[in-house]
Design a protein around this motif. Structure first.
Motif, mmCIF file in Angstrom:
data_model
loop_
_atom_site.group_PDB
_atom_site.id
_atom_site.type_symbol
_atom_site.label_atom_id
_atom_site.label_comp_id
_atom_site.label_asym_id
_atom_site.label_seq_id
_atom_site.Cartn_x
_atom_site.Cartn_y
_atom_site.Cartn_z
ATOM 1 N N UNK A 11 47.001 36.024 43.286
ATOM 2 C CA UNK A 11 47.701 34.866 42.718
ATOM 3 C C UNK A 11 49.186 35.177 42.517
ATOM 4 N N UNK A 12 49.471 36.377 42.028
ATOM 5 C CA UNK A 12 50.870 36.768 41.819
ATOM 6 C C UNK A 12 51.611 36.846 43.152
ATOM 7 N N UNK A 13 50.958 37.346 44.178
ATOM 8 C CA UNK A 13 51.594 37.390 45.492
ATOM 9 C C UNK A 13 51.887 35.988 46.014
ATOM 10 N N UNK A 14 51.006 35.064 45.703
ATOM 11 C CA UNK A 14 51.158 33.698 46.205
ATOM 12 C C UNK A 14 52.226 32.917 45.437
ATOM 13 N N UNK A 15 52.257 33.082 44.133
ATOM 14 C CA UNK A 15 53.143 32.261 43.304
ATOM 15 C C UNK A 15 54.488 32.914 43.010
ATOM 16 N N UNK A 16 54.594 34.224 43.230
ATOM 17 C CA UNK A 16 55.866 34.911 42.983
ATOM 18 C C UNK A 16 56.186 35.827 44.156
ATOM 19 N N UNK A 17 56.381 35.268 45.339
ATOM 20 C CA UNK A 17 56.596 36.108 46.529
ATOM 21 C C UNK A 17 57.917 36.863 46.515
ATOM 22 N N UNK A 18 58.845 36.470 45.644
ATOM 23 C CA UNK A 18 60.139 37.138 45.609
ATOM 24 C C UNK A 18 60.159 38.410 44.792
ATOM 25 N N UNK A 19 59.078 38.688 44.068
ATOM 26 C CA UNK A 19 59.041 39.907 43.261
ATOM 27 C C UNK A 19 59.011 41.153 44.152
ATOM 28 N N UNK A 20 59.594 42.277 43.683
ATOM 29 C CA UNK A 20 59.644 43.487 44.517
ATOM 30 C C UNK A 20 58.271 44.015 44.912
ATOM 31 N N UNK A 21 57.270 43.812 44.041
ATOM 32 C CA UNK A 21 55.948 44.365 44.316
ATOM 33 C C UNK A 21 55.069 43.412 45.113
ATOM 34 N N UNK A 22 55.580 42.231 45.437
ATOM 35 C CA UNK A 22 54.745 41.219 46.084
ATOM 36 C C UNK A 22 54.260 41.663 47.461
ATOM 37 N N UNK A 23 55.027 42.500 48.132
ATOM 38 C CA UNK A 23 54.644 42.919 49.471
ATOM 39 C C UNK A 23 53.709 44.106 49.520
ATOM 40 N N UNK A 24 53.376 44.668 48.361
ATOM 41 C CA UNK A 24 52.484 45.824 48.343
ATOM 42 C C UNK A 24 51.073 45.414 48.749
ATOM 43 N N UNK A 25 50.419 46.272 49.491
ATOM 44 C CA UNK A 25 49.052 46.010 49.931
ATOM 45 C C UNK A 25 48.079 46.783 49.049
ATOM 46 N N UNK A 26 47.117 46.095 48.478
ATOM 47 C CA UNK A 26 46.068 46.752 47.708
ATOM 48 C C UNK A 26 44.723 46.346 48.297
ATOM 49 N N UNK A 27 43.722 47.213 48.181
ATOM 50 C CA UNK A 27 42.396 46.863 48.718
ATOM 51 C C UNK A 27 41.807 45.669 47.962
ATOM 52 N N UNK A 28 41.403 44.661 48.684
ATOM 53 C CA UNK A 28 40.791 43.473 48.094
ATOM 54 C C UNK A 28 39.367 43.357 48.628
ATOM 55 N N UNK A 29 38.415 43.254 47.721
ATOM 56 C CA UNK A 29 37.023 43.118 48.146
ATOM 57 C C UNK A 29 36.846 41.788 48.882
ATOM 58 N N UNK A 30 36.042 41.771 49.944
ATOM 59 C CA UNK A 30 35.845 40.517 50.699
ATOM 60 C C UNK A 30 35.360 39.355 49.844
ATOM 61 N N UNK A 31 34.515 39.632 48.848
ATOM 62 C CA UNK A 31 34.028 38.559 47.981
ATOM 63 C C UNK A 31 35.161 37.982 47.135
#
Length: 273
Positions: A11-31
């Protein structure tokens, strides 16, 4: 990281794409990813924070819902990065389709063309709405609840497991509330030897409900027990149908600060019966 917190990150990546950490990749469970994908409704403005191929932005649907074969022919790296703004510019979305399409795929492509060709962008920011909250804002609590949709709840769990009673007494009450004790009715169902009548009153069939609140001896026991604490008004009477309902109603009649003690008293009393 818990699934609800993974959703919070998405949600943070979607709503705040300008943040410095928005581009970081973290493991997301498929569910977690699947729940997020179906829970976000997007109103496209300038199209810069909405993914063309995966977000639900076209009539509250994703393109995978409308044209699954077309989407399947698009490389995954493109699906994960192509925004609506980029896709609509010079019909870039058409060039994203890299594999050949079958007859069904061609029909889906034509449908998609009609829908997308009439779409126009504006100067406003994209609006993303979390459908499980009345304000449309993501909360970990609302996300956590969605993972348990359709589950079976056990209403008296707090009264049983959050008291001071010994574990063996709590376990007995848990079984009694679920009608899993080895009373005569349950023995009869399994073809096992059993008594025909209640061993206390010798008047009615022995069931867990009868033993705990229906038997005249049980009601007398509860009355004397509660009288010792000045609570005789909450003792079960002839109108009580089940132990669980009586316990639920009794707990609501007691002051909040006394409920834990009364619940322990009921558990110990039922255990002694």
């Amino acid at each position: 990281m818990g699934w609800s917190l993974q959703l919070k990150w998405l949600w943070a990546q979607k709503t705040a794409p300008g943040r410095p950490w928005a581009g970081l990749e973290i493991p997301i469970h498929p569910h977690a990813r699947a729940l997020f994908d179906i829970s976000i409704i997007t109103q496209v403005g300038n199209g810069r924070s909405t993914l063309f191929w995966s977000d639900r932005w076209l009539h509250d649907c994703s393109l995978g819902d409308i044209a699954p074969e077309v989407v399947a022919s698009v490389p995954q790296r493109v699906i994960k990065t192509r925004t609506v703004e980029q896709a609509l510019h010079n019909l870039q979305w058409v060039r994203d389709i890299s594999a050949g399409l079958s007859l069904v795929g061609l029909i889906e492509y034509l449908v998609l063309w009609d829908l997308v060709s009439g779409f126009s962008l504006s100067d406003e920011m994209d609006q993303h709405r979390w459908r499980h909250d009345s304000f449309g804002v993501f909360t970990a609590k609302s996300a956590y609840r969605q993972f348990f949709q359709g589950s079976i709840t056990f209403e008296p769990w707090r009264r049983i497991w959050k008291t001071w009673a010994p574990p063996k007494c709590k376990t007995f009450l848990w079984l009694a509330t679920k009608d899993k004790c080895w009373t005569a009715d349950n023995l009869r169902k399994r073809g096992l030897p059993h008594l025909d009548k209640c061993v206390l009153c010798d008047q009615e069939d022995e069931t867990v409900q009868h033993v705990l609140v229906g038997c005249v001896f049980a009601r007398e026991f509860w009355y004397k027990l509660f009288t010792m604490f000045g609570l005789q008004s909450i003792a079960p009477n002839n109108d009580v149908d089940t132990f669980a309902n009586w316990w639920h109603n009794t707990s609501r009649r007691v002051a909040k600060e006394n409920r834990k003690g009364v619940n322990m008293l009921i558990i110990l009393g039922a255990w002694s019966l």
